[in-house]
Design a protein around this motif. Sequence first.
Motif, PDB file in Angstrom:
ATOM      1  N   TYR A 157       1.014  -1.818   0.214  1.00 51.98           N
ATOM      2  CA  TYR A 157      -0.222  -0.120  -0.113  1.00 51.98           C
ATOM      3  C   TYR A 157       0.701   1.227   0.195  1.00 51.98           C
ATOM      4  N   GLN A 158       0.477   2.187  -1.051  1.00 55.10           N
ATOM      5  CA  GLN A 158       1.450   3.398  -1.503  1.00 55.10           C
ATOM      6  C   GLN A 158       0.330   4.294   0.087  1.00 55.10           C
ATOM      7  N   LEU A 159       2.127   5.127   0.293  1.00 55.94           N
ATOM      8  CA  LEU A 159       1.541   5.930   0.998  1.00 55.94           C
ATOM      9  C   LEU A 159       1.178   7.514   0.577  1.00 55.94           C
ATOM     10  N   ALA A 160       0.356   8.246   0.749  1.00 62.23           N
ATOM     11  CA  ALA A 160      -0.799   9.533  -0.514  1.00 62.23           C
ATOM     12  C   ALA A 160       0.715  10.070   0.061  1.00 62.23           C
ATOM     13  N   PRO A 161       0.759  11.364  -0.881  1.00 61.51           N
ATOM     14  CA  PRO A 161       1.420  12.352  -0.874  1.00 61.51           C
ATOM     15  C   PRO A 161       0.681  13.384  -0.143  1.00 61.51           C
ATOM     16  N   LEU A 162       1.918  14.482   0.679  1.00 62.39           N
ATOM     17  CA  LEU A 162       0.257  15.229   0.869  1.00 62.39           C
ATOM     18  C   LEU A 162       0.224  16.610  -0.074  1.00 62.39           C
ATOM     19  N   THR A 163      -0.804  17.341  -0.409  1.00 67.42           N
ATOM     20  CA  THR A 163      -0.660  17.575  -1.418  1.00 67.42           C
ATOM     21  C   THR A 163      -1.400  19.526  -0.809  1.00 67.42           C
ATOM     22  N   SER A 164      -1.902  20.315  -1.536  1.00 65.86           N
ATOM     23  CA  SER A 164      -1.696  21.974  -0.804  1.00 65.86           C
ATOM     24  C   SER A 164      -2.381  22.205   0.040  1.00 65.86           C
ATOM     25  N   ARG A 165      -3.992  21.160  -0.414  1.00 64.92           N
ATOM     26  CA  ARG A 165      -4.953  21.232   0.708  1.00 64.92           C
ATOM     27  C   ARG A 165      -5.021  20.919   1.519  1.00 64.92           C
ATOM     28  N   ASP A 166      -3.378  20.167   2.005  1.00 63.23           N
ATOM     29  CA  ASP A 166      -2.813  19.776   3.761  1.00 63.23           C
ATOM     30  C   ASP A 166      -2.389  20.712   4.219  1.00 63.23           C
ATOM     31  N   HIS A 167      -1.413  21.183   3.629  1.00 61.79           N
ATOM     32  CA  HIS A 167      -0.202  23.015   3.915  1.00 61.79           C
ATOM     33  C   HIS A 167      -0.636  23.181   5.548  1.00 61.79           C
ATOM     34  N   ARG A 168      -1.700  23.604   5.543  1.00 60.25           N
ATOM     35  CA  ARG A 168      -1.399  24.404   6.797  1.00 60.25           C
ATOM     36  C   ARG A 168      -2.242  23.582   7.424  1.00 60.25           C
ATOM     37  N   ALA A 169      -3.178  22.789   7.257  1.00 66.81           N
ATOM     38  CA  ALA A 169      -3.211  21.749   8.508  1.00 66.81           C
ATOM     39  C   ALA A 169      -2.116  21.079   9.429  1.00 66.81           C
ATOM     40  N   PHE A 170      -1.445  20.772   8.521  1.00 70.35           N
ATOM     41  CA  PHE A 170      -0.192  20.200   8.765  1.00 70.35           C
ATOM     42  C   PHE A 170       0.454  20.830   9.182  1.00 70.35           C
ATOM     43  N   ALA A 218      -1.140  32.643  14.152  1.00 68.26           N
ATOM     44  CA  ALA A 218      -0.234  33.918  13.197  1.00 68.26           C
ATOM     45  C   ALA A 218       0.636  33.218  13.074  1.00 68.26           C
ATOM     46  N   ARG A 219       1.145  32.605  13.078  1.00 67.48           N
ATOM     47  CA  ARG A 219       2.447  32.119  12.517  1.00 67.48           C
ATOM     48  C   ARG A 219       2.236  31.121  11.221  1.00 67.48           C
ATOM     49  N   VAL A 220       0.855  29.699  11.671  1.00 62.74           N
ATOM     50  CA  VAL A 220       0.079  29.360  10.275  1.00 62.74           C
ATOM     51  C   VAL A 220       0.380  29.612   9.405  1.00 62.74           C
ATOM     52  N   ASP A 221      -0.365  31.162   9.705  1.00 62.73           N
ATOM     53  CA  ASP A 221      -1.266  32.147   8.768  1.00 62.73           C
ATOM     54  C   ASP A 221      -0.151  32.437   7.607  1.00 62.73           C
ATOM     55  N   GLU A 222       0.627  33.539   7.737  1.00 65.06           N
ATOM     56  CA  GLU A 222       1.511  33.757   7.685  1.00 65.06           C
ATOM     57  C   GLU A 222       2.741  32.863   6.169  1.00 65.06           C
ATOM     58  N   ILE A 223       3.338  31.493   6.677  1.00 64.31           N
ATOM     59  CA  ILE A 223       3.744  30.713   6.121  1.00 64.31           C
ATOM     60  C   ILE A 223       3.026  30.444   5.360  1.00 64.31           C
ATOM     61  N   ALA A 224       1.537  29.795   5.855  1.00 63.82           N
ATOM     62  CA  ALA A 224       0.921  28.998   4.044  1.00 63.82           C
ATOM     63  C   ALA A 224       0.888  29.983   3.626  1.00 63.82           C
ATOM     64  N   ILE A 225       0.907  31.649   4.054  1.00 65.89           N
ATOM     65  CA  ILE A 225       0.395  32.417   2.837  1.00 65.89           C
ATOM     66  C   ILE A 225       1.560  32.170   1.665  1.00 65.89           C
ATOM     67  N   ALA A 226       2.951  32.621   1.912  1.00 68.29           N
ATOM     68  CA  ALA A 226       3.869  32.749   2.061  1.00 68.29           C
ATOM     69  C   ALA A 226       4.350  31.723   0.931  1.00 68.29           C
ATOM     70  N   ILE A 227       4.284  29.913   1.707  1.00 66.11           N
ATOM     71  CA  ILE A 227       4.031  29.030   0.363  1.00 66.11           C
ATOM     72  C   ILE A 227       2.799  28.944  -0.961  1.00 66.11           C
ATOM     73  N   GLU A 228       1.678  29.668  -0.548  1.00 72.30           N
ATOM     74  CA  GLU A 228       0.885  29.934  -1.901  1.00 72.30           C
ATOM     75  C   GLU A 228       1.418  31.100  -2.880  1.00 72.30           C
ATOM     76  N   LYS A 229       2.393  32.160  -2.193  1.00 68.73           N
ATOM     77  CA  LYS A 229       2.905  33.281  -3.138  1.00 68.73           C
ATOM     78  C   LYS A 229       3.916  32.755  -3.405  1.00 68.73           C
ATOM     79  N   SER A 230       4.699  31.836  -3.591  1.00 64.60           N
ATOM     80  CA  SER A 230       5.858  30.975  -4.242  1.00 64.60           C
ATOM     81  C   SER A 230       5.703  30.728  -5.617  1.00 64.60           C
ATOM     82  N   ASN A 231       7.241  29.747  -5.686  1.00 62.46           N
ATOM     83  CA  ASN A 231       7.024  29.466  -7.173  1.00 62.46           C
ATOM     84  C   ASN A 231       6.681  28.550  -7.283  1.00 62.46           C
ATOM     85  N   ALA A 232       6.036  27.900  -8.506  1.00 64.30           N
ATOM     86  CA  ALA A 232       5.409  26.153  -8.905  1.00 64.30           C
ATOM     87  C   ALA A 232       6.315  24.944  -8.142  1.00 64.30           C
TER      88      ALA A 232
END
Length: 579
Positions: free
Chosen positions: A222-235, A244-258
């Motif tokens: 059985y394969q472990l499923a990879p994390l997706t962008s939907r997991d980032h904030r919860a992780f 507040a720091r979670v929000d800051e990092i999550a926003i920075a990730i969303e704005k980062s390059n592909a």
Amino acid sequence: MGSILVTSVAANALKKPIEDLYAASKDAIRRKLRSLATPEKLKEIQKSIKSVQKVKTMWRIDKEVPLTSFYYPSRLIIDKTTCQIGSVAAVSARENFIIQGTVGQGKSIFLRYLCVKELAASQRIPIFVELRRYDPSLCFKAFLISAVSLYRIACDEPMFDYLAESGKLVLLLDAFDEVEQGSITHVLSEIEALSQKYPTLQIVITSRPDSGIERSPHFRVYQLAPLTSRDHRAFLARIVPEKARVDEIAIAIEKSNAEIKLLLTTPLLLTLLVMVYNSRQEIPTSLSEFYDAIFFTLLTRHDKNKPGFRRKRESGLADSDLRKLFEAFCYAARRQDQLVLKDSTLRALLEQASGATGISCVTDAFIHDMTKVACLMLQEGFECHFIHKSVVEFHAAAFISSTSEDNARKFYLGVNSSKWLKWRQELEFLSQIDRLRYLKFFYVPSAQMALQYFGIDSVQTKITANTAAKILDHTTIVPVSPPESLGSCSFQISGTQGFVADLIIRRSFHRVIRPGMSKFLPTHSLEKRTKLGDFAITKGKFNECLAVVQGVVDDILVSLREAEEELAIESRVADFVSP
């Protein structure tokens, strides 16, 4: 998420399984189990097993923390469906299975979590075993008996046999891919023998892909499923305390390059990104920049917490020299397949690294800086080990990426024919941090060698039936007797010289046996070993298999053309900058 996390284990969690074992036992075994059934002994055993959930993490290396403080639920892909898993029974109550995942995907943490959940279920005794600690001088069964004994269960061979036959024991074997290369065949055969001898003993194994264990007919994979962008904030909320720091990092990730977003599919890489962000207050703009920042981030993370403070380096080395020495040390450790280092081994490896870099360092000072300052290694008694296998792999790759052109060529050509499998993860890192030399000296020559080996024309790209047969016939269908519930055959893939040739063979194999295509494979035990290509012909499925192999070859030819174009662009740049 909360319902799936371990919150508590009942004080008498082992009472029922031990009582069941005692009730069914006789004579000497009964006398031994009587001593285990006292309240004091049960408490001692339970405390020992429960300690599996205490781990040191990258952000808290100085102190063990409970899994409950940071665990983010893992998901497995079961029958094409991604399922959040809260227990061994949620996968299978009796079946042996493998949890397969890539580097840093959280396999070990997940297995520890399952161990504590199994303990909380109060039905069986879970035994968590780190396979990297297997000593090749021992027989594997003796190693397991020793592992059971570590949990305060007095165990010898008769006791192990009784526990294994009872259905009240579940073995959780962590990191098959960390078994020493020379012991893999022996350990695999021993595990399969246990599976056959004790049909009620459940065995769960974690491993990276292509470790060898995944082809055993005794285990489902059985394969472990990879994390997706939907997991980032919860992780992030599990490892970063301030919202507040979670929000800051999550926003920075969303704005980062592909390129960076696509990287963040594992808990390890997302954790490292948080640490890099905390140090730099920004997201790296490229993979190479991200990887390059990791060492200095880990080395100086304690200093950042106290302005003007720099934790003392016992080595007296500049940070850049300490990094160079550590990278050479990691390369030496990987070359000798050493992950758990006894004192004498560590000193010998450090001496080799000092000779290669010209950087001298007292061994005890190096150990201090790696375990107390950078915290890339852990010291336990008279042994040291790396905090994660990927640490030694990445820094070994970094050593190659920083070496001279001639030395890089020597490495790439040296691993191209038959040693690439050992260096698979380093090569994956090098494809990102030393890309041009990786393409020039490794990938392109390997691809050209594969085309020549199989007789594939890179211009007239349509392959012949003979070529497809040659590729498929590197896989042999091996009969299993007696037939197992998981299938009546196993597969052996014979190696060939070259990374890309092997890639073609393995991709063809996996696509042929995928759901749908695999319907023509045997459902009953074969009388003799049979080549996959020959079997496809007898079943009238060869044309379908030919189309599958053609698709694999097409993918390889596209990647080869892209690699050659990258090198051509670099060559034009070199001509352009020539004064």
